[in-house]
Design a protein around this motif. Structure first.
Motif, PDB file in Angstrom:
ATOM      1  N   TRP A  25      -1.429  -6.071 -10.150  1.00  0.00           N
ATOM      2  CA  TRP A  25      -2.002  -7.312 -10.666  1.00  0.00           C
ATOM      3  C   TRP A  25      -0.866  -8.257 -11.018  1.00  0.00           C
ATOM      4  N   ARG A  68      -5.660  -5.710   0.398  1.00  0.00           N
ATOM      5  CA  ARG A  68      -6.571  -6.485  -0.454  1.00  0.00           C
ATOM      6  C   ARG A  68      -5.781  -7.566  -1.162  1.00  0.00           C
ATOM      7  N   LYS A 119     -11.088  -5.269 -10.546  1.00  0.00           N
ATOM      8  CA  LYS A 119     -11.026  -5.314  -9.080  1.00  0.00           C
ATOM      9  C   LYS A 119     -12.243  -5.997  -8.479  1.00  0.00           C
ATOM     10  N   SER A 138      -1.314  -0.700  -5.671  1.00  0.00           N
ATOM     11  CA  SER A 138      -2.190  -1.693  -6.302  1.00  0.00           C
ATOM     12  C   SER A 138      -1.479  -2.363  -7.475  1.00  0.00           C
ATOM     13  N   PHE A 190      -5.221  -9.769  -7.849  1.00  0.00           N
ATOM     14  CA  PHE A 190      -5.066  -8.349  -7.504  1.00  0.00           C
ATOM     15  C   PHE A 190      -4.639  -8.236  -6.053  1.00  0.00           C
ATOM     16  N   GLN A 191      -3.643  -7.378  -5.801  1.00  0.00           N
ATOM     17  CA  GLN A 191      -3.205  -7.127  -4.434  1.00  0.00           C
ATOM     18  C   GLN A 191      -2.953  -5.637  -4.236  1.00  0.00           C
ATOM     19  N   LYS A 192      -3.401  -5.141  -3.085  1.00  0.00           N
ATOM     20  CA  LYS A 192      -3.112  -3.766  -2.706  1.00  0.00           C
ATOM     21  C   LYS A 192      -2.110  -3.800  -1.566  1.00  0.00           C
TER      22      LYS A 192
END
Length: 260
Positions: A160, A120, A130, A158, A150-152
């Motif tokens: 930010w 993500r 999210k 996860s 935001f990155q997963k």
């Protein structure tokens, strides 16, 4: 103590089981459509690969203020993209397409091949949220903007990031700083503010410079519960993936790896 010992043993077994396969790195493992790639790992802020641009001294001062324990420099020399009357605006808009980072791959030496990097990636209102916001599009260049992204991550979980982008007459400087504790699988590795990734895009007369600096507030090799983690190696491969993300947007027919 017994629980910690068992946890460390389990972690060691996990890394041993996932480290036995090694394959030859494919061309895209080092990036896309570049003419030359240089990299250097240093202690502190004594940079050597940073190209010249109008605000070079200000950038160097920001690194001194941040005072990283470990820095990973990477410099890509790339062809200029074709057919753009306003090249800085063209490049700027593609640097803002954070949602297109979803699904990109990076090279894992531990797994011996290309593996998913970001499941993500999108703008959000603020850290902790999210709900995805759309990528922006600009018809005129701003001098400075900021976002929360935001990155997963497939390895670091996860996260930010505070993102700041500054635009100069001859360069674009994008900076990402983590706002939460980062985990390497189940091991805590970087506190909030412990990672800052800078990307500087400098279009010249004959080529395009894509410089990145990963600033880590940790020593290059970090020990957590008896597990040794070489942080520059992990971010080397991730930054190569980010260069690929950028290259695949700005070129009409990009090629994996180094080109002639």
């Amino acid at each position: 103590m017994t629980r910690i010992f068992l946890f460390a043993c389990s972690a060691a077994v996990f890394f041993l089981l996932t480290s036995f396969l090694y394959g030859q790195k494919p061309p895209e493992g080092d990036g896309w459509n570049y003419l030359l790639k240089e990299k250097k790992v240093i202690s502190g802020a004594d940079l050597t690969l940073l190209p010249d641009f109008s605000e070079r001294e200000m950038f160097l001062e920001s690194v001194i203020v941040n005072n990283p324990k470990t820095s990973l420099e990477m410099l890509y020399t790339m062809p200029l993209p074709d057919g753009n009357s306003d090249l800085l605006l063209f490049l700027f808009n593609y640097l803002n397409k954070f949602s297109l980072m979803e699904g990109i791959d990076y090279y894992s030496s531990r797994k011996g091949g290309m593996v998913p990097y970001l499941a993500r990636s999108f703008l959000v209102e603020k850290p902790g949220r999210k709900k995805a916001l759309p990528d922006p599009f600009y018809t005129a260049l701003p001098s400075e903007i900021s976002y929360t992204v935001f990155q997963k991550d497939s390895t670091f979980g996860s996260n930010w990031y505070n993102v700041e982008i500054k635009v100069y007459d001859d360069a674009i400087w994008l900076s990402m700083t983590n706002t939460n504790l980062m985990w390497y699988y189940f091991l805590p590795v970087l506190k909030a503010g412990g990672l800052k990734i800078d990307m500087i895009v400098i279009p010249g007369e004959g080529n395009l410079k894509f410089y990145t600096l990963s600033q880590l507030q940790e020593e290059a090799r970090k020990e957590v519960l008896g597990i040794s983690i070489y942080l520059p190696g992990a971010f080397d491969h991730r930054v190569s993936a980010l260069q690929g993300w950028f290259a695949k947007q700005i070129y009409s027919s990009p090629l994996p790896g180094q080109i002639e």
